[in-house]
Design an enzyme around this catalytic site. Sequence first.
Site, PDB file in Angstrom:
ATOM      1  N   LYS A   3       0.848  -1.200   0.000  1.00 14.29           N
ATOM      2  CA  LYS A   3       0.000   0.000   0.000  1.00 14.29           C
ATOM      3  C   LYS A   3       0.883   1.249   0.000  1.00 14.29           C
ATOM      4  O   LYS A   3       0.675   2.170  -0.789  1.00 14.29           O
ATOM      5  CB  LYS A   3      -0.907   0.011   1.246  1.00 14.29           C
ATOM      6  CG  LYS A   3      -2.029  -1.012   1.174  1.00 14.29           C
ATOM      7  CD  LYS A   3      -2.716  -1.207   2.520  1.00 14.29           C
ATOM      8  CE  LYS A   3      -3.622  -2.432   2.461  1.00 14.29           C
ATOM      9  NZ  LYS A   3      -4.116  -2.882   3.764  1.00 14.29           N
ATOM     10  N   GLN A  44      -4.910  -2.133   9.901  1.00 15.07           N
ATOM     11  CA  GLN A  44      -4.740  -3.423   9.223  1.00 15.07           C
ATOM     12  C   GLN A  44      -5.299  -4.558  10.086  1.00 15.07           C
ATOM     13  O   GLN A  44      -5.003  -4.653  11.277  1.00 15.07           O
ATOM     14  CB  GLN A  44      -3.252  -3.657   8.913  1.00 15.07           C
ATOM     15  CG  GLN A  44      -2.952  -4.909   8.119  1.00 15.07           C
ATOM     16  CD  GLN A  44      -3.541  -4.901   6.713  1.00 15.07           C
ATOM     17  OE1 GLN A  44      -3.660  -3.839   6.085  1.00 15.07           O
ATOM     18  NE2 GLN A  44      -3.923  -6.062   6.215  1.00 15.07           N
ATOM     19  N   ASP A  54     -11.739   2.124   4.612  1.00 12.01           N
ATOM     20  CA  ASP A  54     -12.000   0.686   4.516  1.00 12.01           C
ATOM     21  C   ASP A  54     -13.501   0.388   4.467  1.00 12.01           C
ATOM     22  O   ASP A  54     -13.904  -0.718   4.091  1.00 12.01           O
ATOM     23  CB  ASP A  54     -11.446  -0.024   5.767  1.00 12.01           C
ATOM     24  CG  ASP A  54     -10.125  -0.727   5.514  1.00 12.01           C
ATOM     25  OD1 ASP A  54      -9.930  -1.228   4.394  1.00 12.01           O
ATOM     26  OD2 ASP A  54      -9.311  -0.781   6.449  1.00 12.01           O
TER      27      ASP A  54
END
Length: 301
Positions: free
Chosen positions: A54, A98, A121
């Site tokens: 990322k 994460q 997200d």
Amino acid sequence: MAEVLILSGKTVSQHVYHSLQPRIDSLTRSGVIPGLAVVLVGDNPASQIYVNSKAKRFDKLGLFSETFKLPENIPENDILSLINDLNNDNRFHGILVQMPLPEHLNESTVIRTINPEKDVDGFHPENMGLLASGIPRFIPCTPKGIMRILEYYQIDPSGKHVVVIGRSNIVGRPVSILMSLKQEFSNATTTICHSGTSDISYFTRQADILIAAMGVPEFVKAHQVKKGVVIIDVGINRVEDDSKKGYTLVGDVDFINVAEKASAITPVPGGVGVMTIAMLVENTVEAAEHLVSGGVVAGDL
Ligand code: GUN
């Protein structure tokens, strides 16, 4: 026999980056560099690889990202306090924690602490609720990437039976919601199978589009699918072997054998995984645009 179509996430993601460039340029001209804060707890090797990819992609596109690496045993209050700081830090338009988190941290509490307007997200209950109501704000990146692959290759789920294996909040549940929305390139009949399903093959054999997202290496076998099925393989599993790297990446689908029956299939790697990152970039750009315009995004109704 007709050749199977390989649904290349690599190709589609390049297309996404290309079409995002004018939006990034326009933000940059108004003095805004889209920024993402990534929170990584512990040293799970797979998570480290994702987070590094990322960061590399953000760098390559001239965007801003910073990774906050926290020790495995961090107290919950410390991570919540970091997230509160990030919520108030104008350099970051998006915040990503994460997953998975270590056992002692409550995922739901952590996610609920993220400002929903920075939740790129799409995991916050407010964003999940907007998605389930058919007025999405941020769509979770992997499900969004799956829809984008189908759209690019003009595979319309409308009227088809989509069977999803896996009910995670990250992939299975949101993709089944997206697939059943009453809108173009959705409008499918959906079934979710999971560890409590007594005869998974009964359902997988009915699938026109099969989405495998349960994280079990090569779980789906050729005898479990019908001829002409479209396969979306979300799994990225490391299987140890005596190759130079010491492992090979495989999906949740027995690719070689299933590809013989399928009309189209995503590869691993180079399929859904690369799209997840492309959609994260897109959601971060969207979050930055929202801030600049001070305006309304879908869901803010
Ligand atoms: N772990 C696996 N996939 C994802 C994702 O899309 N977002 C986050 N935050 N964690 C993940």
